[in-house]
Design a protein around this motif. Structure first.
Motif, PDB file in Angstrom:
ATOM      1  N   ASN A  36       0.839  -1.204   0.000  1.00 24.40           N
ATOM      2  CA  ASN A  36       0.000   0.000   0.000  1.00 24.40           C
ATOM      3  C   ASN A  36       0.874   1.254   0.000  1.00 24.40           C
ATOM      4  O   ASN A  36       0.709   2.147   0.830  1.00 24.40           O
ATOM      5  N   LYS A  39      -0.404   4.838   0.262  1.00 22.04           N
ATOM      6  CA  LYS A  39      -1.050   5.219   1.517  1.00 22.04           C
ATOM      7  C   LYS A  39      -0.053   5.743   2.542  1.00 22.04           C
ATOM      8  O   LYS A  39      -0.415   6.485   3.453  1.00 22.04           O
ATOM      9  N   TYR A  40       1.206   5.372   2.408  1.00 19.91           N
ATOM     10  CA  TYR A  40       2.215   5.701   3.408  1.00 19.91           C
ATOM     11  C   TYR A  40       3.329   6.560   2.820  1.00 19.91           C
ATOM     12  O   TYR A  40       3.619   6.493   1.627  1.00 19.91           O
ATOM     13  N   ASN A 198      -1.728  16.981   5.078  1.00 16.45           N
ATOM     14  CA  ASN A 198      -2.357  17.331   3.797  1.00 16.45           C
ATOM     15  C   ASN A 198      -1.305  17.691   2.755  1.00 16.45           C
ATOM     16  O   ASN A 198      -1.437  17.338   1.575  1.00 16.45           O
ATOM     17  N   LYS A 201       0.467  14.613   1.353  1.00 16.06           N
ATOM     18  CA  LYS A 201      -0.323  13.869   0.366  1.00 16.06           C
ATOM     19  C   LYS A 201       0.014  14.301  -1.057  1.00 16.06           C
ATOM     20  O   LYS A 201      -0.199  13.540  -2.003  1.00 16.06           O
ATOM     21  N   ASP A 241       0.749   7.376   7.985  1.00 15.20           N
ATOM     22  CA  ASP A 241      -0.422   6.849   7.285  1.00 15.20           C
ATOM     23  C   ASP A 241      -1.234   8.058   6.826  1.00 15.20           C
ATOM     24  O   ASP A 241      -1.864   8.743   7.630  1.00 15.20           O
ATOM     25  N   ASP A 243      -3.897   8.221   4.946  1.00 16.58           N
ATOM     26  CA  ASP A 243      -5.352   8.049   5.001  1.00 16.58           C
ATOM     27  C   ASP A 243      -5.883   8.369   6.399  1.00 16.58           C
ATOM     28  O   ASP A 243      -6.902   9.043   6.559  1.00 16.58           O
ATOM     29  N   LYS A 244      -5.167   7.880   7.405  1.00 20.55           N
ATOM     30  CA  LYS A 244      -5.599   8.107   8.788  1.00 20.55           C
ATOM     31  C   LYS A 244      -5.091   9.429   9.344  1.00 20.55           C
ATOM     32  O   LYS A 244      -5.566   9.892  10.378  1.00 20.55           O
TER      33      LYS A 244
END
Length: 253
Positions: A36, A39-40, A198, A201, A241, A243-244
């Motif tokens: 993933n 995601k990380y 943010n 990302k 992470d 997403d979290k």
């Protein structure tokens, strides 16, 4: 004799089993990250070099001047620069190239450097960037120290930073001067941490990201206060992470 044999044999088996469980969990976690990747993101966090305020604190502790430590005039210094000792150790750190990561010195791998808008962090970042290969530097107000005292208040506007540190990208800073109420609220700090996530990302995963920040901000980022400590120029590698929106693993290097 037989009972003693059983005792030690049981201890040995238990230890082997515990080690196997630990390694299995680590391997499972590593495989999960590899599967993933989007995601990380892995970031390398470093505390800025010693500032003038840090030097005053160090002196007062060394000489047991507790009154000066808690109430000294150094607390009135706004946005202190690096101390002479801080600059000296920063140069030594740069000449050494940082810790070895995957067979190569860290500073030789950094492609993206993030810094707060406090003077001590800006000075540290621009010096480190000089030892990297075409490293891009962004200034993010979200990385500044938690507002406890006047030394945590930025003294430089966006225009000031552009003049003194022209190689630092300040496009993400506000045009207006920061207004910080002391002490800063926890909600405000949490919002800044979310702003950092943010931004991360938007970062390409193949970047080697170095984040230059401050003691109490890093404590809050890793949720490791009040007794957790990292020295000036100490480095921590962390997995975020996205997403979290939280750090899920970190260690000192």
């Amino acid at each position: 004799m037989y009972n003693k044999f059983l005792k030690y044999n049981s201890f040995f088996i238990s230890s082997i089993y515990s080690l196997w469980v630990f390694l299995s969990d680590k391997l499972r976690f590593t495989n999960h990250i590899l599967e993933n990747k989007s995601k990380y993101i892995t970031i390398y966090c470093i505390r800025h070099a010693e500032s003038v305020s840090n030097a005053h604190k160090r002196y007062n502790i060394k000489h047991l001047k507790l009154w000066d430590f808690f109430f000294g005039k150094y607390k009135e210094i706004i946005d202190p620069p690096l101390s002479s000792e801080g600059i000296k150790k920063l140069n030594m750190f740069i000449n050494n190239g940082g810790p070895i990561i995957e067979g190569e010195k860290l500073l030789g791998q950094v492609s993206l450097l993030l810094t707060s808008n406090l003077h001590r962090s800006l000075q540290t970042s621009i010096a480190i960037a000089g030892a990297t290969k075409n490293c891009k530097i962004y200034c993010l107000e979200s990385l500044r120290e938690i507002g406890f005292e006047t030394s945590d208040i930025p003294s430089m506007t966006k225009a000031d930073i552009m003049r003194e540190f022209p190689n630092i990208d300040v496009s993400l800073l506000s045009e207006q001067e920061s207004k910080i109420l002391l002490p800063e609220s926890i909600d405000s700090v949490d919002n800044r941490i979310q702003q950092l996530f943010n931004f991360l990302k938007t970062v390409e995963r193949n970047n080697k990201v170095l984040l230059v920040s401050h003691l109490y901000f890093l404590k809050k980022l890793f949720k490791e206060w009040p007794w957790w400590y990292i020295s000036n120029l100490g480095i921590i590698v962390a997995v975020v992470d996205l997403d979290k929106g939280k750090v899920i693993q970190f260690k000192r290097i």
